[in-house]
Design an enzyme around this catalytic site. Structure first.
Site, mmCIF file in Angstrom:
data_model
loop_
_atom_site.group_PDB
_atom_site.id
_atom_site.type_symbol
_atom_site.label_atom_id
_atom_site.label_comp_id
_atom_site.label_asym_id
_atom_site.label_seq_id
_atom_site.Cartn_x
_atom_site.Cartn_y
_atom_site.Cartn_z
ATOM 1 N N TYR A 1 7.451 -13.923 -16.202
ATOM 2 C CA TYR A 1 6.457 -14.068 -17.267
ATOM 3 C C TYR A 1 5.509 -12.869 -17.286
ATOM 4 C CZ TYR A 1 3.440 -16.789 -20.414
ATOM 5 O OH TYR A 1 2.723 -17.248 -21.494
ATOM 6 N N GLY B 1 6.677 -3.920 -18.715
ATOM 7 C CA GLY B 1 7.404 -2.767 -19.260
ATOM 8 C C GLY B 1 8.525 -3.155 -20.196
ATOM 9 N N ARG C 1 10.346 5.383 -8.994
ATOM 10 C CA ARG C 1 9.133 4.745 -8.503
ATOM 11 C C ARG C 1 8.824 5.031 -7.026
ATOM 12 N NH1 ARG C 1 8.957 -1.247 -10.625
ATOM 13 N NH2 ARG C 1 8.787 -0.179 -12.601
ATOM 14 N N HIS D 1 5.350 -4.867 -5.198
ATOM 15 C CA HIS D 1 5.732 -5.275 -6.553
ATOM 16 C C HIS D 1 7.050 -6.042 -6.601
ATOM 17 C CE1 HIS D 1 6.007 -5.116 -10.881
ATOM 18 N NE2 HIS D 1 7.099 -4.373 -10.859
ATOM 19 N N SER E 1 15.506 -5.071 -13.479
ATOM 20 C CA SER E 1 15.523 -6.401 -12.840
ATOM 21 C C SER E 1 15.659 -7.538 -13.848
ATOM 22 C CB SER E 1 14.299 -6.604 -11.965
ATOM 23 O OG SER E 1 13.158 -6.163 -12.637
HETATM 24 C C1 SIN Z 1 6.313 -1.916 -15.277
HETATM 25 O O1 SIN Z 1 6.096 -2.314 -16.411
HETATM 26 O O2 SIN Z 1 5.869 -0.866 -14.822
HETATM 27 C C2 SIN Z 1 7.146 -2.778 -14.366
HETATM 28 C C3 SIN Z 1 8.546 -2.738 -14.762
HETATM 29 C C4 SIN Z 1 9.423 -3.148 -13.627
HETATM 30 O O3 SIN Z 1 8.936 -3.497 -12.558
HETATM 31 O O4 SIN Z 1 10.635 -3.052 -13.777
#
Ligand code: SIN
Length: 505
Positions: free
Chosen positions: A49, A53, A286, A347, A387
């Site tokens: 939810y 991104g 990332r 995250h 994901s």
């Molecule tokens: C984000 O919007 O930066 C997260 C996207 C993600 O974790 O795949």
């Protein structure tokens, strides 16, 4: 000891988790199968939810286009991936994203109705669909929740967490659940799907929903199910850093899509720094961006860096990122005028319950999907927005497998539960584990710190195992201790740096 009633339910399929991995799988299972979805929180309170991104995936199925998505995923994964799983992920994307569109997910479109696409770190092109600007997860989940609540073959049990699997003769027959009020329910099923989500609660700071205590991973571990890649924890580089220290709990993400649309990173001296670390600058994968930020924070003696989106202007920022814009405003920051303080926090747990291409685990009749699984698509570092795609591609594959099987008469039996309740608060144990993980099992790791962390975690883990109690508070704590132990052991065992696992000695 006071007698307690244990509810007993049966279903063809038990789905543990109410995020995208669970609901999309349920929607693809034939309607002649009776499904029970058990969710620890009310539907809607999940990491899915919160996804901002978007969802990566090519609707254009031209081989060359797909090959680029495969290549980007392979590069981000740093060699530790399952290439066959990545191919399935990329090839099955368009069919499943089209299904989301057909189900009514309102992806953002331009004036001509053409789907709008954005970019994030590690993607060589724009291939990420979004909805509501930066509210992709909310839009997907609200659509799916509306549909699932109307399904006659689906029963939803909210506020029940999995504490153990039901296993007999090396087969899974369902799950033992406990409610937030410590009520018990055993669900017996022909097929059980773990879709219990992430592990954020193992760390002091995380972007995850509060319930992310790694329940599926911990329960699978207790049943001897094979796990993989637990050392790979992804730290999102740009999470809002509250300089006042007043915002407690779950941390707020400044989506990578903000950098995808052109925002920069600056250190506290106002210097753009990514060119020192990677030619892809702010859109490097990332792991590289998080590690570069840590280095800058160290070199400038600061707890944060800045994201600079001022040049994108108020109109664009408030329309393209309405949630982020508003959240920054609530903390006193105008994105078009102010630099926004950000720092990496936990995250996404890349490792988890190992599955094959059909979502099957090493235990018969047990499947896993979403963040709690390790399908091999994320390797040592997950490519942004892959994901949500993994949830739908593998959800469909699991559903296909289950649909092939004919329903049998479901066995059920009595299971003894030692009703030992206690009123202890395990909160201090959870706090100590979280602080330990955030200090020693964070982005930069070394042997001494990992060993110290393992000593602290093991002391709690062993004590918890020695004195079991059947309460939610106990299992939450046991699961956090279990996952922390698994991450730390795997991090100690992997001596080289790879992907998001950075060892300095
Ligand atoms: C984000 O919007 O930066 C997260 C996207 C993600 O974790 O795949």
């Amino acid at each position: 000891m006071k007698e307690k009633t244990i509810k007993k339910l049966t279903a063809d399929v038990l789905i543990l988790g109410g995020g995208l991995a669970g609901l999309y799988t349920a929607l693809n299972i034939n309607e002649n199968k009776k499904i029970i979805i058990a969710s620890k929180e009310p539907l809607g309170k999940s990491n899915s939810y919160l996804a901002q991104g978007g969802i990566a995936g090519e609707l254009n199925t031209d081989e060359k286009v797909l090959a680029k998505h495969i290549e980007d995923t392979l590069i981000a994964g740093s060699g530790l991936f399952d290439k066959d799983a990545i191919k399935e992920l990329v090839y099955d994307a368009s069919e499943n994203i089209k299904m989301l569109i057909d189900l009514g997910v309102p992806f953002d479109v331009d004036q001509d109705g053409k789907i709008l696409l954005t970019r994030e770190g590690g993607h060589s092109t724009r291939r990420i669909l979004h909805a509501g600007g930066d509210a992709t997860g909310k839009n997907i989940m609200e659509t799916l929740i509306g549909l699932i609540r109307n399904k006659k073959n689906v029963t939803i049990i909210e506020n029940y967490m999995l504490y153990d699997l039901i296993v007999k003769d090396e087969k899974c027959y369902g799950g033992q659940l406990i409610s937030m009020d410590n009520e018990f329910c055993n669900v017996f099923a022909d097929a059980t799907i773990l879709a219990t989500g992430g592990i954020g609660a193992v760390y002091r700071d995380s972007t995850n929903a509060h319930g992310a205590t790694g329940d599926g991973i911990a329960a699978a571990y207790r049943s001897g199910v094979e796990l993989r890649g637990m050392e790979f924890v992804q730290f999102h580089p740009t999470v809002f850093y509250d300089t006042t220290g007043t915002i407690k709990g779950q941390k707020f993400l400044i989506s990578e899509a903000v950098r995808g649309e052109g925002a920069y990173l600056l250190n506290i001296n106002g210097e753009r720094f990514m060119e020192k670390y990677d030619k892809r600058l702010e859109l490097a994968p990332r792991d590289i961006v998080s590690q570069s930020i840590m280095k800058e924070m160290y070199d400038t003696w600061s707890e944060y860096v800045y994201i600079d989106a001022r040049h994108l202007g108020k109109e664009f920022l408030s329309q393209r990122f309405p949630t982020i814009y508003q959240k920054c405003l609530e903390s006193g920051y105008h994105m078009e005028k102010d630099l926004i303080p950000v720092a990496p926090v936990e995250h996404y747990g890349i490792g988890g319950v190992k599955i094959d291409l059909n979502g099957e685990t090493s235990l018969a009749n047990l499947y896993a999907n979403g963040e709690c699984c390790s399908s091999g698509v994320h390797g040592a570092n997950r490519l942004a927005s892959n994901s949500l795609l993994e949830c739908i591609v593998f959800g469909k594959r699991i559903a296909n497998e289950i649909n092939k099987k004919s329903s049998s008469k479901i066995n059920s039996w009595e299971i003894d539960i030692p009703f030992s309740m206690n009123k202890n608060s395990y909160h201090p144990i959870r706090e100590e584990i979280r602080n330990t993980m955030s200090k020693y099992v964070f982005i930069v790791r070394d042997e001494e710190g990992l060993k110290l962390a393992l000593t602290i975690i093991n002391r709690h883990y062993k004590n918890l195992c020695k004195h079991p109690f059947t309460t939610v508070d106990y299992y939450r704590t046991l699961n956090i201790a279990t996952v922390a132990k698994l991450i730390t052991e795997a991090a100690l065992a992997r001596k080289e740096s790879i992907g998001c696992h950075l060892r300095i000695n």
